[in-house]
Design a protein around this motif. Structure first.
Motif, PDB file in Angstrom:
ATOM      1  N   HIS A   1      44.211  68.762  44.469  1.00  0.00           N
ATOM      2  CA  HIS A   1      45.593  69.238  44.288  1.00  0.00           C
ATOM      3  C   HIS A   1      46.307  69.204  45.628  1.00  0.00           C
ATOM      4  O   HIS A   1      45.690  68.892  46.652  1.00  0.00           O
TER       5      HIS A   1
ATOM      6  N   HIS B   1      47.759  71.508  47.559  1.00  0.00           N
ATOM      7  CA  HIS B   1      47.717  72.577  48.564  1.00  0.00           C
ATOM      8  C   HIS B   1      47.131  72.050  49.875  1.00  0.00           C
ATOM      9  O   HIS B   1      46.205  71.236  49.869  1.00  0.00           O
TER      10      HIS B   1
ATOM     11  N   ASP C   1      45.169  73.136  52.052  1.00  0.00           N
ATOM     12  CA  ASP C   1      43.735  73.265  52.367  1.00  0.00           C
ATOM     13  C   ASP C   1      42.870  72.305  51.531  1.00  0.00           C
ATOM     14  O   ASP C   1      41.636  72.365  51.587  1.00  0.00           O
ATOM     15  N   HIS C   2      43.522  71.406  50.784  1.00  0.00           N
ATOM     16  CA  HIS C   2      42.793  70.390  50.005  1.00  0.00           C
ATOM     17  C   HIS C   2      43.315  68.981  50.300  1.00  0.00           C
ATOM     18  O   HIS C   2      42.543  68.081  50.618  1.00  0.00           O
TER      19      HIS C   2
ATOM     20  N   HIS D   1      44.744  76.503  38.168  1.00  0.00           N
ATOM     21  CA  HIS D   1      45.251  76.719  39.511  1.00  0.00           C
ATOM     22  C   HIS D   1      46.628  76.065  39.579  1.00  0.00           C
ATOM     23  O   HIS D   1      47.011  75.346  38.659  1.00  0.00           O
TER      24      HIS D   1
ATOM     25  N   ASP E   1      39.987  74.087  43.060  1.00  0.00           N
ATOM     26  CA  ASP E   1      40.296  75.523  43.062  1.00  0.00           C
ATOM     27  C   ASP E   1      40.482  75.941  41.613  1.00  0.00           C
ATOM     28  O   ASP E   1      41.339  75.396  40.917  1.00  0.00           O
TER      29      ASP E   1
HETATM   30 NI    NI Z   1      44.684  75.693  46.052  1.00  0.00          NI
END
Ligand code: NI
Ligand code: MN
Length: 224
Positions: free
Chosen positions: A49, A51, A53-54, A109, A138
């Motif tokens: 996804h 975000h 942190d990904h 998520h 996530d």
């Molecule tokens: Ni996330």
């Protein structure tokens, strides 16, 4: 094949033929064991996804290493438009991509970048060399995890345990019951204070359910 933990939710898979990254969040990752520049030859990058942190350093690595990014169709299009990278967009379903069987499964998520919603979150079941690896992305626990593991026997499950944004230890133990993988590698914990988890407790309880738990420190790898 070799599966190496890079910290947070980032992994590297090395098969006979390919180098694959999943959610390569490295530069701003306090637990990362590698830098984006370390990856000069990468074939495919899976992004669960948008975000930060990904998605992480996926665009930069993709450009430098001439890798293709596999993501939800809408995220893939956005990546191509905004970063000029080569992508393969798919959706919840299954695809054959460069000799890999790739199943994109839901993850409960959100998915956004700098406050703007982009596509949806997913997990990936990746089959190669006769083994299946499930990266859950996530997500909270959900009963369709059983449906997918019934359809696609899972050898190694990469599951979040850090809570707050994802499953905590208790939810993840339920996920282990639903998925029944051979090996579980917990992820997405202890990167920041908000997502602390007791991985040792998870390991002890999960092993009572009959699965093997590999607690990997960033940089550690296992043979799959
Ligand atoms: Ni996330
Ligand atoms: Mn995350």
């Amino acid at each position: 094949m070799k599966l190496r933990y890079l910290g947070h939710a980032a992994f590297e898979i090395k098969t006979q033929e390919k180098t694959i990254l999943i959610d390569p969040f490295l530069k701003n990752n306090p637990k990362a064991c590698a830098k984006p520049e370390d990856f000069e030859k990468v074939d495919l990058i899976f992004v669960t996804h948008a975000h930060a942190d990904h998605l992480g350093d996926a665009p930069q690595i993709a450009k430098r290493a001439r890798a293709k990014i596999i993501a939800m169709y809408d995220i893939a299009q956005w990546l191509t438009e905004n970063f000029g990278v080569e992508t393969i967009g798919m959706n919840y379903g299954s695809a054959n991509i460069e000799g890999l069987q790739v199943i994109m499964v839901p993850a409960w998520h959100s998915s956004s970048f700098e406050g703007k919603t982009i596509g949806n979150a997913c997990g990936f079941i990746i089959s190669t060399e006769g083994k299946r690896i499930y990266h859950a992305g996530d997500t909270c626990v959900f009963s369709d995890m059983k449906l997918f593991s019934d359809l696609y026997r899972i050898d190694v499950a990469l599951l979040p345990i850090g809570g707050y944004f994802v499953m905590d230890v208790e939810q993840c133990l339920k996920a282990v019951e639903l998925i029944r993988p051979k090996v579980v590698i917990p992820m997405h914990y202890n990167t920041w204070p908000l997502i602390q988890a007791n991985a040792q407790e998870f390991k002890e309880k999960a092993e009572k359910l009959g699965v093997k738990v590999a607690l990997l420190e960033p940089e550690e790898e296992i043979e799959v």
